[in-house]
Write a protein that holds these residues in place. Sequence first.
Motif, mmCIF file in Angstrom:
data_model
loop_
_atom_site.group_PDB
_atom_site.id
_atom_site.type_symbol
_atom_site.label_atom_id
_atom_site.label_comp_id
_atom_site.label_asym_id
_atom_site.label_seq_id
_atom_site.Cartn_x
_atom_site.Cartn_y
_atom_site.Cartn_z
ATOM 1 N N CYS A 9 10.482 5.691 -17.781
ATOM 2 C CA CYS A 9 11.538 6.535 -17.229
ATOM 3 C C CYS A 9 11.858 7.658 -18.211
ATOM 4 O O CYS A 9 12.078 7.390 -19.400
ATOM 5 N N SER A 17 8.226 1.267 -12.063
ATOM 6 C CA SER A 17 7.400 0.460 -11.163
ATOM 7 C C SER A 17 6.957 1.358 -10.008
ATOM 8 O O SER A 17 7.506 2.425 -9.780
ATOM 9 N N VAL A 18 5.948 0.904 -9.284
ATOM 10 C CA VAL A 18 5.433 1.650 -8.141
ATOM 11 C C VAL A 18 6.185 1.186 -6.906
ATOM 12 O O VAL A 18 6.333 -0.013 -6.670
ATOM 13 N N GLU A 19 6.652 2.129 -6.114
ATOM 14 C CA GLU A 19 7.404 1.771 -4.920
ATOM 15 C C GLU A 19 6.625 2.038 -3.638
ATOM 16 O O GLU A 19 6.762 1.306 -2.665
ATOM 17 N N LYS A 20 5.795 3.085 -3.626
ATOM 18 C CA LYS A 20 5.123 3.426 -2.376
ATOM 19 C C LYS A 20 3.706 3.915 -2.646
ATOM 20 O O LYS A 20 3.469 4.672 -3.574
ATOM 21 N N VAL A 31 5.073 0.029 1.211
ATOM 22 C CA VAL A 31 6.303 0.174 0.445
ATOM 23 C C VAL A 31 6.700 -1.175 -0.143
ATOM 24 O O VAL A 31 6.617 -2.207 0.517
ATOM 25 N N GLY A 32 7.116 -1.177 -1.396
ATOM 26 C CA GLY A 32 7.548 -2.384 -2.080
ATOM 27 C C GLY A 32 7.896 -2.038 -3.513
ATOM 28 O O GLY A 32 7.993 -0.875 -3.874
ATOM 29 N N ASN A 33 8.052 -3.032 -4.348
ATOM 30 C CA ASN A 33 8.341 -2.819 -5.761
ATOM 31 C C ASN A 33 7.265 -3.545 -6.552
ATOM 32 O O ASN A 33 7.319 -4.764 -6.688
ATOM 33 N N TYR A 34 6.288 -2.794 -7.046
ATOM 34 C CA TYR A 34 5.116 -3.372 -7.704
ATOM 35 C C TYR A 34 5.064 -2.989 -9.174
ATOM 36 O O TYR A 34 5.369 -1.858 -9.542
ATOM 37 N N LYS A 35 4.650 -3.948 -10.004
ATOM 38 C CA LYS A 35 4.456 -3.673 -11.428
ATOM 39 C C LYS A 35 3.191 -2.855 -11.616
ATOM 40 O O LYS A 35 2.209 -3.031 -10.887
#
Length: 91
Positions: A9, A17-20, A31-35
């Motif tokens: 950040c 994290s990756v969201e989309k 779409v989600g919350n991925y490391k």
Amino acid sequence: MNKKLPVLCPSCTEELSVEKLICNSCETQVVGNYKLPLFLKLSAEEQDFIMQFFLSSGSLKDMAKQLDVSYPTMRNKVDDLISKINLMKDE
């Protein structure tokens, strides 16, 4: 110019994290919350080094020749990278 995916950040320096994810062909979106994968958390230089290592079939001797450095210098670089990856794995 190849843009590198940001992993920290810019405001607080915490890990992003990756969201989309979007398919450029059919525009499907996931779409989600991925490391982020560990490899992407490494610097561009470290990623390039690993790619060179892989493409030289894991031969530090060949890499040392290509980069015009000594074998011990190359070995130290690999050891440092291994240490960094081990620390990141444990986070």
